[in-house]
Structure formats: structure tokens, C-alpha cells
Design an enzyme around this catalytic site. Structure first.
Site, PDB file in Angstrom:
ATOM      1  N   LYS A  71       0.840  -1.205   0.000  1.00  0.00           N
ATOM      2  CA  LYS A  71       0.000   0.000   0.000  1.00  0.00           C
ATOM      3  C   LYS A  71       0.871   1.250   0.000  1.00  0.00           C
ATOM      4  O   LYS A  71       0.557   2.229  -0.666  1.00  0.00           O
ATOM      5  CB  LYS A  71      -0.952  -0.015   1.194  1.00  0.00           C
ATOM      6  CG  LYS A  71      -1.988  -1.113   1.042  1.00  0.00           C
ATOM      7  CD  LYS A  71      -3.293  -0.807   1.733  1.00  0.00           C
ATOM      8  CE  LYS A  71      -4.369  -1.794   1.319  1.00  0.00           C
ATOM      9  NZ  LYS A  71      -4.763  -2.727   2.367  1.00  0.00           N
ATOM     10  N   LYS A  88      -6.669  -9.365 -11.616  1.00  0.00           N
ATOM     11  CA  LYS A  88      -7.364  -9.971 -10.479  1.00  0.00           C
ATOM     12  C   LYS A  88      -8.654  -9.196 -10.208  1.00  0.00           C
ATOM     13  O   LYS A  88      -8.634  -7.963 -10.183  1.00  0.00           O
ATOM     14  CB  LYS A  88      -6.448  -9.894  -9.251  1.00  0.00           C
ATOM     15  CG  LYS A  88      -7.126 -10.343  -7.991  1.00  0.00           C
ATOM     16  CD  LYS A  88      -6.333 -10.006  -6.728  1.00  0.00           C
ATOM     17  CE  LYS A  88      -7.110 -10.430  -5.515  1.00  0.00           C
ATOM     18  NZ  LYS A  88      -7.309  -9.549  -4.449  1.00  0.00           N
ATOM     19  N   LYS A 102     -12.254  -4.897  -5.933  1.00  0.00           N
ATOM     20  CA  LYS A 102     -12.967  -3.614  -5.840  1.00  0.00           C
ATOM     21  C   LYS A 102     -12.067  -2.468  -6.256  1.00  0.00           C
ATOM     22  O   LYS A 102     -12.504  -1.530  -6.886  1.00  0.00           O
ATOM     23  CB  LYS A 102     -13.347  -3.319  -4.380  1.00  0.00           C
ATOM     24  CG  LYS A 102     -14.259  -4.301  -3.759  1.00  0.00           C
ATOM     25  CD  LYS A 102     -14.564  -3.905  -2.334  1.00  0.00           C
ATOM     26  CE  LYS A 102     -13.517  -4.383  -1.347  1.00  0.00           C
ATOM     27  NZ  LYS A 102     -13.684  -5.746  -0.884  1.00  0.00           N
TER      28      LYS A 102
HETATM   29  P1  ADP Z   1     -10.827  -6.845  -2.936  1.00  0.00           P
HETATM   30  O1  ADP Z   1      -9.545  -7.255  -3.658  1.00  0.00           O
HETATM   31  O2  ADP Z   1     -11.978  -6.723  -3.860  1.00  0.00           O
HETATM   32  O3  ADP Z   1     -10.598  -5.630  -2.051  1.00  0.00           O
HETATM   33  P2  ADP Z   1     -10.742  -8.334  -0.483  1.00  0.00           P
HETATM   34  O4  ADP Z   1      -9.265  -8.215  -0.391  1.00  0.00           O
HETATM   35  O5  ADP Z   1     -11.613  -7.588   0.485  1.00  0.00           O
HETATM   36  O6  ADP Z   1     -11.202  -8.027  -1.988  1.00  0.00           O
HETATM   37  O7  ADP Z   1     -11.158  -9.869  -0.477  1.00  0.00           O
HETATM   38  C1  ADP Z   1     -11.543 -10.616   0.633  1.00  0.00           C
HETATM   39  C2  ADP Z   1     -11.114 -12.052   0.364  1.00  0.00           C
HETATM   40  O8  ADP Z   1     -11.734 -12.526  -0.871  1.00  0.00           O
HETATM   41  C3  ADP Z   1      -9.602 -12.129   0.116  1.00  0.00           C
HETATM   42  O9  ADP Z   1      -8.911 -12.470   1.279  1.00  0.00           O
HETATM   43  C4  ADP Z   1      -9.459 -13.222  -0.922  1.00  0.00           C
HETATM   44  O10 ADP Z   1      -9.282 -14.453  -0.274  1.00  0.00           O
HETATM   45  C5  ADP Z   1     -10.808 -13.281  -1.646  1.00  0.00           C
HETATM   46  N1  ADP Z   1     -10.687 -12.701  -2.992  1.00  0.00           N
HETATM   47  C6  ADP Z   1     -10.896 -11.417  -3.360  1.00  0.00           C
HETATM   48  N2  ADP Z   1     -10.721 -11.247  -4.683  1.00  0.00           N
HETATM   49  C7  ADP Z   1     -10.378 -12.457  -5.190  1.00  0.00           C
HETATM   50  C8  ADP Z   1     -10.070 -12.931  -6.503  1.00  0.00           C
HETATM   51  N3  ADP Z   1     -10.095 -12.141  -7.571  1.00  0.00           N
HETATM   52  N4  ADP Z   1      -9.749 -14.234  -6.651  1.00  0.00           N
HETATM   53  C9  ADP Z   1      -9.730 -15.062  -5.572  1.00  0.00           C
HETATM   54  N5  ADP Z   1     -10.014 -14.685  -4.316  1.00  0.00           N
HETATM   55  C10 ADP Z   1     -10.340 -13.396  -4.100  1.00  0.00           C
END
Ligand code: ADP
Ligand code: TRP
Length: 321
Positions: A110, A189, A192
Site C-alpha cells: 500500500k 485480479k 474492488k
Molecule cells: P478486494 O480485492 O476486492 O478488495 P478483499 O481483499 O476484500 O477483496 O477480499 C476478501 C477475500 O476474498 C480475500 O482475502 C481473498 O481471499 C478473496 N478474494 C478477493 N478477490 C479475489 C479474486 N479475484 N480471486 C480469488 N479470491 C479473491
């Protein structure tokens, strides 16, 4: 086994969250004593607007229940309803070396992205450790991106126990066996933060539109295509029945198939997959008091466990009368 996991309420949940983490967490409910919570304290590290904090927490809670959280069996609550966890965070902070946190890659990433970090973001893994330790968790099912935070938790717990006696249960990480990273509509990937998500519960028409716009390469219709390099195929794998998937794989490899055709079928399958959950969600949206009650009941159950661990930890460090 006590299984614990948390999710940040940082926006509407998407199919990457579902297939990457939630589905596996929900499956663990059948055999384990599951504690799942919405990490609203953690979400504050990115300074969302106060109205968003409340709304997103309720949204995520509604999504989880609609997707199959067992409200009788699983303890499901909002992190900030059990503020004991912040006091344990302090006790743990005092045995946590700065260097341990400085090495955390999610923090370093970050900062590298140009974000100017607040202390909350730096201390985030200690709050996460307190979440895990205060509920005597044995297994923590998380995506691979959280693995380091579980290692940090173990390290902190061992240091605390070495200093003050066997107070904390050392958890094991349980890396969710990943169905690989789920790609978003632009092929990166799904996340959000990239604006490339497909949400389970957005209008069916929007899901279809987004799927039709998924980025593919420019191989002409008649040429053979490599399914393993295709974002559409990666998503088909999640929702197509095995025999149909094998069929698509053949059609990719033999040529004569356009991506548009695969996308159309993917949209149908994706919408069908989530239809029963969508119906349940609509019902819950009309009964939000029920969702609030589930969270309040969960907080009560969580609090009784948290208060016991915290009392032992306070006593162990010498905070006693
Ligand atoms: P974002 O990347 O949208 O902010 P988060 O980091 O809040 O999502 O995601 C919460 C959990 O969901 C993560 O710990 C991960 O395990 C899973 N996750 C999120 N995006 C993916 C993805 N594209 N592929 C696989 N797992 C994911
Ligand atoms: N840090 C996790 C994430 O962003 C959320 C979380 C907070 C968590 N506390 C936790 C996950 C405790 C597992 C256990 O995805």
C-alpha cells in the site's frame, strides 16, 4: 475445531470474494464451530465516510446470510460490537516488535502504491491477531493474500505466552485451497480497487452486460483458442457442469467458436447459479431487522468468549487489583 474468519465491509461483495473465499468458509460450517465477523474496525484504516461504514456492514451481513451463513449454528457479528478486542490489541502491541509489522507485505504494497499510511494501517495485523486470539481460534481460513498476517498472529501469540504463560491458543493457518485467482472483466485480479468486478447481487442485466464486455484476445473465430489463457473460460470453470465444461474446452481448441458465444452462455450460467441466493437476498432486504438481530445475537455470543480471554490476558500481564 474453532474456525474464525473476518471480512472487511469495503464495498459490495463480488464473485472473486465468493469463489475465492466465502464459498469455502460457508462449507466449513457443517463440520466446525465457526465464528465469522465483519471487520468494520479494520475498514476504518482507509477512512470511509461514516454513512458508508454502516451501510456496507449491513450489506455484507445481508450478502453472507443470503449466500448460506447458518444463523443458528455459526456465530456471526460485527467486530466493533465486541470492543474487548481493541484492549487485547493493546496488550499484544506491547509484545510486538516494530520490525515484524514493517515486514508485512500488504502494508509495504500500500505504501508502494503511494498511499500515505496512518498508524491504523500499520497496526492492522495486531488487531487481526487480537481477533483471532481472543476467540481461541484453531483454524483461520483466508485467501493466500492473508497468509502473512496469520504467521504474524502466531508469532505474537508465542511471544505473549513466553512472557506471561500459556494464555493464548496458537492458531493454524488454513489457506483456502484457491481456485486460482479469479480474473475481473479486464483480465486483472478481480478486485474492488480495480473497478473490474462482477457482483453476485447486481441486476441480472448488468451482470450480462459486464460479462459481454470481458476482455479477450483477437484470435479470429475460425482459429483454435487456448482456454487456459481466456478470462471467459476461467469464469466458466466456476459455474459450468463438468461435461459442459469439457465440451467448451473442445470447442475452444478446435476453432470455429467465437468468444461472444461463450460469454453468452457464461452469463446464463452465472445468473442461474446465484438465482436462489438472489431470491433469499431480496427477502432479507425486506427484513433488515432480522439481519440486525442476527448480528446482535452473534455479538452477545462472541462477547462472552472474548471477555473471558481478555480477563485472563489482563490478569497475566499484571492489570489486576
Ligand atoms: P478486494 O480485492 O476486492 O478488495 P478483499 O481483499 O476484500 O477483496 O477480499 C476478501 C477475500 O476474498 C480475500 O482475502 C481473498 O481471499 C478473496 N478474494 C478477493 N478477490 C479475489 C479474486 N479475484 N480471486 C480469488 N479470491 C479473491
Ligand atoms: N484482514 C482481513 C482481510 O482484509 C480481514 C480480517 C480481519 C480477518 N480480521 C481477521 C481475517 C481475522 C481472518 C481473521 O481480508
Amino acid at each position: 475445531m474453532r474456525v474464525l474468519s473476518g471480512i472487511q465491509p469495503s464495498g459490495r461483495l463480488h464473485i472473486g470474494n465468493f469463489f475465492g473465499a466465502m464459498r469455502q468458509q460457508l462449507n466449513l460450517q457443517a463440520e466446525h464451530d465457526c465464528f465469522y465477523f465483519i471487520a468494520d474496525y479494520h475498514a476504518l484504516t482507509s477512512n470511509p465516510s461514516p454513512a458508508d461504514v454502516a451501510q456496507r456492514t449491513l450489506d455484507v451481513a445481508t450478502d453472507y446470510i443470503a449466500l448460506g451463513l447458518d444463523t443458528e449454528k455459526t456465530v456471526f457479528w460485527r467486530q466493533s460490537d465486541v470492543p474487548e478486542v481493541t484492549e487485547l490489541t493493546w496488550l499484544l502491541s506491547c509484545v510486538t516488535p516494530m520490525g515484524l509489522l514493517q515486514r508485512c507485505t500488504s502494508f509495504k504494497d500500500k505504501v508502494a502504491q503511494g498511499l500515505s499510511p496512518n498508524h491504523g494501517l500499520f497496526a492492522y495485523p495486531v488487531l487481526q491477531a487480537a481477533d483471532i486470539l481472543i476467540y481461541n481460534s484453531n483454524l483461520v481460513p483466508v485467501g493466500a493474500d492473508q497468509k502473512q498476517h496469520i504467521e504474524v498472529t502466531r508469532d505474537i501469540a508465542i511471544r505473549f505466552n513466553n512472557a506471561y504463560g500459556e494464555i493464548l491458543t496458537i492458531p493454524e493457518e488454513h489457506i483456502i485451497e484457491s481456485v486460482a485467482v479469479i480474473p475481473g472483466t479486464d483480465g486483472r485480479k478481480m478486485s474492488k480497487s480495480y473497478g473490474n468486478t462482477i457482483e453476485m447481487f447486481e441486476p441480472e442485466k448488468t451482470i450480462k452486460k459486464k460479462i459481454m464486455r470481458i476482455v479477450t484476445d483477437s484470435t479470429p473465430v475460425e482459429d483454435p483458442k487456448d482456454p487456459d489463457k481466456c478470462n471467459v473460460f476461467a469464469l466458466l470453470k466456476l459455474v459450468a457442469p463438468a461435461d459442459e465444461l469439457a465440451d467448451w474446452e473442445n470447442r475452444y481448441r478446435s476453432g470455429g467458436m467465437g468468444y461472444g458465444e461463450a460469454k453468452k452462455r457464461l452469463a446464463e450460467l452465472m445468473i442461474d447459479y446465484f438465482r436462489p441466493f438472489r431470491e433469499k437476498r431480496v427477502h432479507l432486504e425486506n427484513n433488515l431487522d432480522y439481519v440486525r438481530e442476527v448480528l446482535a445475537g452473534g455479538a452477545e455470543r462472541a462477547k462472552s468468549v472474548a471477555a473471558t480471554t481478555l480477563a485472563r490476558a489482563r490478569d497475566a500481564v499484571g492489570l489486576r487489583g
